[in-house]
Scaffold this active site. Structure first.
Site, PDB file in Angstrom:
ATOM      1  N   ALA A  60       2.538  25.629  24.717  1.00 52.97           N
ATOM      2  CA  ALA A  60       3.078  24.111  24.788  1.00 52.97           C
ATOM      3  C   ALA A  60       2.855  23.244  25.849  1.00 52.97           C
ATOM      4  O   ALA A  60       3.281  23.532  26.886  1.00 52.97           O
ATOM      5  CB  ALA A  60       4.886  23.914  24.682  1.00 52.97           C
ATOM      6  N   HIS A 199       2.956  20.365  18.023  1.00 52.03           N
ATOM      7  CA  HIS A 199       4.624  21.118  18.410  1.00 52.03           C
ATOM      8  C   HIS A 199       5.552  20.242  17.462  1.00 52.03           C
ATOM      9  O   HIS A 199       6.306  19.149  17.910  1.00 52.03           O
ATOM     10  CB  HIS A 199       4.606  21.103  19.708  1.00 52.03           C
ATOM     11  CG  HIS A 199       5.711  23.177  19.834  1.00 52.03           C
ATOM     12  ND1 HIS A 199       6.640  23.191  19.136  1.00 52.03           N
ATOM     13  CD2 HIS A 199       6.329  23.403  20.359  1.00 52.03           C
ATOM     14  CE1 HIS A 199       7.854  23.527  19.005  1.00 52.03           C
ATOM     15  NE2 HIS A 199       6.886  24.244  20.496  1.00 52.03           N
ATOM     16  N   HIS A 202      11.043  23.991  16.904  1.00 49.47           N
ATOM     17  CA  HIS A 202      11.665  23.735  17.269  1.00 49.47           C
ATOM     18  C   HIS A 202      12.923  23.353  18.432  1.00 49.47           C
ATOM     19  O   HIS A 202      13.186  23.970  19.508  1.00 49.47           O
ATOM     20  CB  HIS A 202      10.953  25.358  18.627  1.00 49.47           C
ATOM     21  CG  HIS A 202       9.743  26.684  18.034  1.00 49.47           C
ATOM     22  ND1 HIS A 202       9.018  26.322  19.113  1.00 49.47           N
ATOM     23  CD2 HIS A 202       9.835  26.484  16.362  1.00 49.47           C
ATOM     24  CE1 HIS A 202       8.656  27.693  17.757  1.00 49.47           C
ATOM     25  NE2 HIS A 202       9.148  27.273  17.064  1.00 49.47           N
ATOM     26  N   TYR A 204      12.227  20.041  19.361  1.00 48.75           N
ATOM     27  CA  TYR A 204      11.723  19.446  20.678  1.00 48.75           C
ATOM     28  C   TYR A 204      11.531  18.020  20.049  1.00 48.75           C
ATOM     29  O   TYR A 204      12.302  17.965  17.921  1.00 48.75           O
ATOM     30  CB  TYR A 204      10.300  19.517  20.936  1.00 48.75           C
ATOM     31  CG  TYR A 204      10.680  20.570  22.062  1.00 48.75           C
ATOM     32  CD1 TYR A 204      11.206  21.242  22.616  1.00 48.75           C
ATOM     33  CD2 TYR A 204      10.367  22.120  21.540  1.00 48.75           C
ATOM     34  CE1 TYR A 204      11.494  21.965  23.343  1.00 48.75           C
ATOM     35  CE2 TYR A 204      10.488  23.127  22.064  1.00 48.75           C
ATOM     36  CZ  TYR A 204      10.851  23.227  22.980  1.00 48.75           C
ATOM     37  OH  TYR A 204      11.015  24.252  23.838  1.00 48.75           O
TER      38      TYR A 204
END
Ligand code: FMN
Length: 432
Positions: A60, A199, A202, A204
């Site tokens: 990331a 991304h 997860h 975020y």
């Protein structure tokens, strides 16, 4: 064409790949502490894992100071002082250019995974030198002003610091979030990346908008499925505007399994919804409207992937849980989470996925595509050196099966770490 479907070529958007063994994005917390730029060690690490026509997804890479977590939650990070990388300054971009050039020199391809961590970005970034000249509003932001749950029951990440509630982003500010993504994408393009990955998984920022536990907004970014997915689609539009067609991938992570029971009731950093299936299905269907390179899905069994010893890791032996997304998405589908060389090949044969991203096995086997090609034993990874630290457990894993064996590394036969893919509801293979 070969007998092993992992070794067959594939076209993924604008990218032509020689095989389907992808290196999954993995944060290693070894960027330069002061500039958050990649170092020469980072370049070596990626270069070692490049293969001809093989795809690497970076760890990331943060788009702005506001979206950057300073991982002081881990004691070893506090001790070692490595950091996660960014891509908003010239120094950071120049560091990434070195990484990209090294991977290209070995005829590999490399995708930059872009991240805004939302409420996971801790307030300490406000004191960091790279934030000093920033006019971004710090500290962290999210969909709503709801702090990360304390403790590790919800996250399994051992969060041991007080969690400052984030600031809820104003509606009028959303264009600025898109502009930050656009800036990072321009920098990534400038650095020479073949593509970028959003991304959106997860727990975020984008995931915080998708889910109800973190999104209690009453504007056009909250409430209905359409509204909760709005930021996701706006950011994708922004990224494609910069990168062009077929050069943007997206990562999503519906559900997370409890590592002990395998039940889908764990969460990524406390992010959850009672309509998770509906919101992720809506998101996945909506991706068909974009010219993406791929969709990367994280299999929920990765919640079992925290064991130190791969032989006792349930995550390698649980069934796939996201097969139904195949029918919702028309593009190239990449799976990650608990794959072994044998189960990955089966997943492709069964048409569950087009490509497989390997995480932990790529850490300890820089030559993973070759090991798979020859059916060689795998070097076992050392979980203690995953995050932060020196070159130990980072760039010192031997680059061939023979050298790993000669150096006395612990090796494991591919058949011993998960040989078959159980059907849904079937009892996983017993440990040997
Ligand atoms: C050390 C480590 C760091 C990770 N960091 C990231 C990350 O930065 N971005 C991301 O999307 N996933 C991250 N992941 C998840 C991996 O991409 C992958 O989904 C996970 O390791 C499961 O695959 P595996 O069973 O092949 O290891 C990380 C995993 C590990 C082990």
């Amino acid at each position: 064409m070969t007998d092993n479907p992992l070794l067959n070529p594939v076209t993924v958007g604008a990218l032509t790949l020689r095989h389907r063994i992808v290196m999954a994005p993995m944060t290693r917390i070894r960027a330069d502490r002061d500039t958050l730029a990649p170092t020469t060690d980072n370049t070596t690490y990626y270069s070692q894992r490049a293969s001809e026509g093989g795809l690497i997804i970076t760890e990331a890479v943060h788009i702005s100071p506001e979206g950057t977590p300073i991982w002081t939650i881990y004691q070893n990070v506090r001790d070692d002082g490595g950091q996660v990388p960014g891509i908003w300054t010239d120094t950071q971009r120049d560091g990434w250019r070195e990484v990209v050039n090294a991977v290209h020199a070995r005829k590999g391809l490399i995708v930059c995974q872009l991240l805004h961590a939302g409420r996971i970005a801790q307030p300490e970034i406000g004191d960091h030198p790279v934030a000093a000249n920033s006019d971004l509003p710090l500290p962290s932001v999210s969909a709503s002003a709801i702090a990360l749950p304390q403790g590790d029951e919800d996250s399994h990440y051992g969060w041991d610091q007080p969690n400052t509630p984030p600031r809820a982003l104003a509606t009028a500010e959303m264009h600025r979030i898109c502009a930050d993504y656009a800036h990072a994408a321009h920098m990534a393009k400038d650095a020479g990346f073949d593509a970028i990955e959003l991304h959106a998984a997860h727990g975020y920022l984008i995931d915080q908008f998708l889910n109800k536990s973190t999104n209690q907004r009453d504007d056009m970014y909250g409430g209905s499925l359409e509204n909760r997915c709005r930021l996701l689609f706006e950011v994708i539009t922004t990224l494609i505007d910069v990168m062009g067609k077929g050069r943007v991938g997206v990562r999503l992570s519906p559900y997370l399994n409890d590592p002990e029971t395998g039940a889908p009731n764990a969460t990524y950093f406390g992010v959850q919804s009672d309509d998770a299936e509906a919101v992720y299905s809506h998101a996945v269907r909506g991706l068909n409207d974009f010219d993406l390179a791929y969709l990367l899905l994280t299999e929920p069994r990765v919640g079992g992937g925290l064991a130190t010893d791969p032989k006792s890791d349930q995550g390698f032996r649980h069934p796939l849980a996201l097969r139904h997304y195949r029918t919702l998405y028309n593009g190239m589908l990449m799976g990650a989470g608990g794959f072994t060389p044998l189960t990955a090949a089966t997943a492709i044969t069964q048409n569950a996925y087009d490509l497989i991203a390997f995480g932990r096995w790529f850490i300890s086997n820089p030559d993973l595509p070759d090991r798979i090609r020859h059916g060689h034993d795998l070097t076992v990874y050392d979980r203690a050196t995953f995050y932060s630290g020196s070159t130990a457990g980072y760039t010192d894993y031997p680059e061939s099966h023979d050298s790993a064996k000669a150096a006395g590394y612990r090796m494991i036969a591919v058949a011993d770490v998960g040989a078959s893919l159980p059907k849904a509801g079937q009892t996983p293979e017993k440990f040997k």
